[in-house]
Design a protein around this motif. Structure first.
Motif, PDB file in Angstrom:
ATOM      1  N   ARG A   1       7.833  20.214  37.630  1.00  0.00           N
ATOM      2  CA  ARG A   1       8.155  19.556  36.206  1.00  0.00           C
ATOM      3  C   ARG A   1       9.344  19.390  35.710  1.00  0.00           C
ATOM      4  O   ARG A   1      10.347  19.276  34.819  1.00  0.00           O
ATOM      5  CB  ARG A   1       6.756  19.640  34.948  1.00  0.00           C
ATOM      6  CG  ARG A   1       6.573  20.926  34.489  1.00  0.00           C
ATOM      7  CD  ARG A   1       5.650  20.804  33.203  1.00  0.00           C
ATOM      8  NE  ARG A   1       5.130  21.788  32.987  1.00  0.00           N
ATOM      9  CZ  ARG A   1       4.477  21.849  32.469  1.00  0.00           C
ATOM     10  NH1 ARG A   1       3.204  20.775  31.780  1.00  0.00           N
ATOM     11  NH2 ARG A   1       4.205  23.673  31.252  1.00  0.00           N
TER      12      ARG A   1
ATOM     13  N   SER B   1      12.174  21.517  37.261  1.00  0.00           N
ATOM     14  CA  SER B   1      13.336  21.707  38.622  1.00  0.00           C
ATOM     15  C   SER B   1      14.499  20.242  38.513  1.00  0.00           C
ATOM     16  O   SER B   1      14.026  19.314  38.220  1.00  0.00           O
ATOM     17  CB  SER B   1      11.940  20.874  39.846  1.00  0.00           C
ATOM     18  OG  SER B   1      11.262  21.629  40.352  1.00  0.00           O
TER      19      SER B   1
ATOM     20  N   ALA C   1      11.436  15.932  36.190  1.00  0.00           N
ATOM     21  CA  ALA C   1      12.300  17.085  36.904  1.00  0.00           C
ATOM     22  C   ALA C   1      12.672  15.757  37.387  1.00  0.00           C
ATOM     23  O   ALA C   1      13.543  14.824  37.906  1.00  0.00           O
ATOM     24  CB  ALA C   1      10.531  16.762  38.112  1.00  0.00           C
TER      25      ALA C   1
END
Length: 453
Positions: free
Chosen positions: A294, A296, A424
């Motif tokens: 979440r 990234s 993300a």
């Protein structure tokens, strides 16, 4: 498209001198395998062979056109435009979809071109390397030619705009000063008129006719003088108002984008594990084992045709997230996807549509133009898609070359919006400056393998 003769217009508006000059147009879109590309591939003369080598093209690629990356198609498109050594070459976003190596090849080849070139691009490095003049089209439709490449021209018009703002401020200050003087003069005249009227009604017992007449004469003279001063100041205020109107400062379309978003409730969004990923009957990637979390912020990179888009498609298939919580922006939006976006926009509630149009405006599209358009431009369609994802607060943004078809101010505003968006993010982009500002890790595809750093 007007210069290329692809839009009907008054023949007197566009004249080719000489009239028999060869004109070639390279559009933004790369979906179609055109007759010009097929003719280029069948050409066996020295110029065609050199272009094939310089652009690293192979005849066998045309048999699998639909599986080629947009960057590979773009190189074929450019080769088809250059092969006849046209007198006038029109290039619309030629570096869209191209990786760093392909951009280098294109730049080298275009430096060898000796005809007239017209280049539309958001690639500042390419503009500075190739152009000698810059045409700026303002939001109001006015057009101005500047000497020099983009960076040089940009400095000139930013200086002009700064001076225009300063001049407008100076003129507004002068107008305010004159308005204050006019208000003061009007009050003085009104006081003089009041005093004259009062003196007529309140004659003293010792006043002689001569003394009264002298006082009336002085009052009338003063009132007349004040009247002339008021009229003179009024004219000056009118001139100052006209001067302010003439010192116009162009209002830029778009503004900063701010969208408050919540990250996904789960830590892992996608886990993809496959021993092999194929595309078009051939293996593109081996031993893939990746996680998208979440928080990234990923930059996916690799040469054209290495499998970046294929990997994104596999990630989407592996996702268990609700569809509305993912925004996938492909390199090119299909007509069907554009139509779906427009229908979804029309189905929104009044409040939700208002939020969407605010983001659309912030990205640089006047909402009224978007609502009135039957066929949005590629840039407008991408901005609408991005705005819809930001509006519904997607948990995962997967953006394949998101800066394609966007103008430079829109790119800067999008970069600022994505930097503060709490989701993300996976970006495929050959714009290293854009990607570096938004990501923390790099996934690189090379030789059929995916590495992470």
């Amino acid at each position: 498209m007007v210069l290329a003769g692809e839009l009907p217009t008054d023949p007197s508006m566009v004249q080719h001198i000489p009239s028999e000059m060869v004109v070639r147009y390279c559009p933004q879109r790369v979906r179609e395998l055109t007759a010009a590309i097929l003719t280029f591939a069948e050409n066996t003369d020295g110029q065609a062979r050199r272009l094939l080598a310089q652009l690293q093209l192979e005849h066998g690629q045309l048999g699998r056109w639909q599986s080629l990356s947009p960057g590979e198609r773009k190189r074929w498109q450019i080769g088809a435009a250059l092969v006849d050594n046209p007198d006038l070459l029109l290039l619309d976003e030629p570096t869209n979809h191209l990786d760093a190596e392909a951009k280098k090849l294109l730049s080298q080849r275009l430096r060898q071109y000796r005809g007239i070139g017209v280049l539309v691009s958001h690639d500042r490095d390419l503009l500075d390397a190739l152009t000698e003049s810059t045409i700026r089209i303002r939001s109001g439709g006015s057009v101005q030619l500047y000497t020099g490449s983009y960076s040089a021209a940009c400095k000139v018009w930013l200086t002009e705009e700064k001076h225009a703002r300063e001049e407008r401020i100076r003129r507004k200050a002068e107008r305010s000063k004159l308005k204050r003087r006019l208000d003061t003069a009007r009050r003085a005249r009104e006081q003089a008129e009041s005093n004259t009227s009062t003196s007529k009604r309140m004659k003293g017992v010792r006043d002689t006719d001569a003394r009264s007449m002298a006082a009336k004469g002085r009052a009338a003279s003063g009132e007349k003088r004040l009247g002339r001063e008021v009229e003179l100041l009024r004219r000056k205020v009118d001139k100052a108002r006209q001067a302010v109107d003439q010192a116009r400062v162009e209002k830029s379309v778009g503004r900063s984008v701010f969208v408050l978003a919540e990250p996904a409730p789960m830590r892992t969004l996608i886990h993809l594990q496959k021993p092999r990923i194929d595309r078009g009957g051939r293996a593109l990637l081996h031993d893939v084992n990746v996680l998208v979390r979440r928080d990234s912020r990923i930059h996916l990179t690799g040469i054209n045709g290495s499998g970046k888009t294929t990997l994104i498609e596999e990630l989407l298939r592996a996702s268990q997230l609700p569809q509305e919580r993912i925004l996938y922006l492909p390199q090119e939006l299909s007509r069907a996807r554009i139509g779906e976006n427009e229908r979804e926009m029309e189905s929104l509630s009044h409040e939700a549509k208002g939020r969407l149009l605010q983001i659309v405006a912030a990205l640089g599209i006047p909402p009224e133009r978007l609502l009135a358009s039957d066929q949005p431009s590629p840039g407008e369609a991408r901005k609408l898609t991005l705005a819809m994802g930001l509006t519904r607060q997607a948990w995962l943004l997967m953006l394949d070359e998101p800066t394609n078809h966007l103008d430079l101010p829109s790119i800067e505003r999008l970069e600022a919006a994505l930097a503060q968006y709490s989701s993300a993010l996976l970006i495929v982009s050959h714009d290293d400056r854009f990607a570096a500002a938004l990501t923390r890790e790099v996934w690189r595809i090379e030789g059929g393998r995916l590495s992470m750093a």
